[in-house]
Design a protein around this motif. Structure first.
Motif, PDB file in Angstrom:
ATOM      1  N   THR A  46       1.027  -1.086   0.128  1.00  0.00           N
ATOM      2  CA  THR A  46       0.211   0.085   0.035  1.00  0.00           C
ATOM      3  C   THR A  46       0.970   1.159   0.117  1.00  0.00           C
ATOM      4  O   THR A  46       0.713   2.196  -0.736  1.00  0.00           O
ATOM      5  N   VAL A  49       2.355   2.149  -3.394  1.00  0.00           N
ATOM      6  CA  VAL A  49       1.285   2.594  -4.459  1.00  0.00           C
ATOM      7  C   VAL A  49       1.436   4.015  -3.973  1.00  0.00           C
ATOM      8  O   VAL A  49       1.332   5.001  -4.789  1.00  0.00           O
ATOM      9  N   SER A  53       3.147   6.915  -6.781  1.00  0.00           N
ATOM     10  CA  SER A  53       1.791   6.973  -7.855  1.00  0.00           C
ATOM     11  C   SER A  53       2.168   8.366  -8.637  1.00  0.00           C
ATOM     12  O   SER A  53       1.789   8.388  -9.695  1.00  0.00           O
ATOM     13  N   LEU A 241      -4.698   5.143  -6.428  1.00  0.00           N
ATOM     14  CA  LEU A 241      -4.795   3.915  -7.233  1.00  0.00           C
ATOM     15  C   LEU A 241      -5.923   4.205  -8.443  1.00  0.00           C
ATOM     16  O   LEU A 241      -5.645   3.418  -9.573  1.00  0.00           O
TER      17      LEU A 241
END
Length: 393
Positions: A46, A49, A53, A241
């Motif tokens: 997590t 991400v 990103s 995401l």
């Protein structure tokens, strides 16, 4: 064609694209072992991400710039400027969070139009224009922020990069909603690939055998659902995401299914031939940089949301990470070659390497050395493939 022959064809037809996925899996496996499985833990995945990103968002636009035979050195400064704009509107002037988002997007579009004008209509090389832009927009950021940081953003703005969607369908220790979303994505991918295969068959193009095709879809679905399971066991589906997924799907369609995308490849592949074929080169180049400005603004919003503020030094070196992601992911230094999905894999390779080395306690200076060598080897591999193809002719 037998399954073995088809498998060989898949890997030899485009060694660079096949090799990058193999390298990605190998790097994940290596760092999973070196970190005793911590790399693949739910919370760490997590965090990967959330932390990388904005680099992937930049790489989405940068790969289009590179395919067209250009480069953009200003995106890090544009990330800083758009984040600063949002902070001025929301933090300093007390505006709503969405007003800051709109202001940042508007600035990104203006920046893209500014640089697109000089590249497309004046004819100055993109390297020079964006190098000037890197200095210009960094200076504007310092002026806008008066050389100080602004924070914090309201909670609604922070959720852009730090929020999660979860709990809609319940779950016992895990989030069912995350699993459902990824399952639907895997099904959509399978349907898309099946239609692509049918289209190639209609045009008598070579495809892998049906059993191998099914095996590939099963492997992809297994990887996707394994990733979804880890997210579901952490905090659920990150909002960022979803933003990234929408951008990837949109730009994959733009580059592969639209006239604009075909023109971008034509310009990068052979500029003279594109001009003779009636491609409006100036117009396409202009919109390439407008698009890059827009995506830089989105990355600036995400980064400022995650850092909960705007800093004069924000976005430093982001352009190099985005460019490296594209080249590692299969883009050619001479233009005309590259894919959005390849750039994403290249960015993820950089993310996994950085995260894995950080978990191992590797010094930051050593991390920079390793990433530099990986980029150098990726470009060297590109040149080697071109020379081998030329010799084969």
């Amino acid at each position: 064609m037998t399954a073995l022959a088809a498998l060989k064809d898949v890997f030899t037809r485009n060694l660079r694209q096949s090799g990058i996925y193999i390298a990605f899996v190998a790097i994940i496996g290596l760092f999973a072992v070196l970190t005793d499985g911590l790399l693949l833990s739910p919370d760490n995945l997590t965090n990967v991400v959330l932390q990388y990103s904005y680099i992937l968002i930049l790489a989405t636009g940068m790969v289009i710039v590179i395919i067209a035979g250009h480069i953009d050195l200003s995106v890090g400064s544009v990330v800083a400027l758009t984040g600063a704009t949002s902070a001025i509107v929301v933090i300093q002037n007390g505006g709503p969070w969405w007003a800051g988002v709109l202001a940042a997007l508007a600035v990104g579009l203006l920046v893209g139009a500014w640089q697109g004008f000089w590249v497309a209509f004046v004819g100055i090389p993109a390297f020079i224009v964006t190098l000037a832009g890197m200095l210009l927009f960094r200076g504007l950021t310092l002026q806008v922020l008066d050389n100080i940081s602004l924070s914090p953003f309201p909670a609604a703005y922070q959720k852009i990069a730090g929020g999660f969607l979860n709990g809609f369908f319940g779950g016992n220790g895990y989030d069912v909603f995350t699993l459902v979303v990824f399952a639907l994505g895997a099904v959509a991918y399978g349907v898309s690939q099946f239609r692509t295969r049918q289209g190639r068959l209609r045009y008598k193009q070579s495809v892998e055998s049906f059993p191998l095709f099914i095996l590939r879809l099963v492997l992809v679905a297994a990887v996707v659902m394994a990733f979804a399971w880890q997210l579901a066991n952490s905090r659920g589906l990150p909002i960022v995401l979803i933003i990234l997924g929408v951008l990837i799907m949109t730009y994959t369609v733009v580059t592969t299914k639209t006239v604009f995308g075909r023109h971008v490849y034509a310009i990068g592949g052979n500029l003279s031939a594109a001009q003779l074929s009636g491609v409006k080169v100036k117009k396409v180049n202009f919109w390439i940089f407008v698009n890059m400005g827009l995506l830089s603004a989105i990355a600036g919003i995400v980064y400022s949301s995650r850092s909960n503020g705007a800093q004069p030094a924000a976005g430093n070196m982001f352009e190099l990470d985005a460019i490296a992601a594209c080249f590692i992911g299969g883009a050619s230094t001479t233009g005309g070659v590259g894919r959005v999905t390849g750039a994403m894999v290249g960015g993820l390779i950089m993310a996994v390497m950085s995260n894995g080395m950080s978990l191992m306690g590797v010094d930051q200076s050593v991390q920079q050395i390793v990433k530099g060598l990986v980029l150098l080897l990726a470009v060297a591999f590109d040149i080697f493939n071109k020379r081998r193809a030329g010799a084969a002719r």
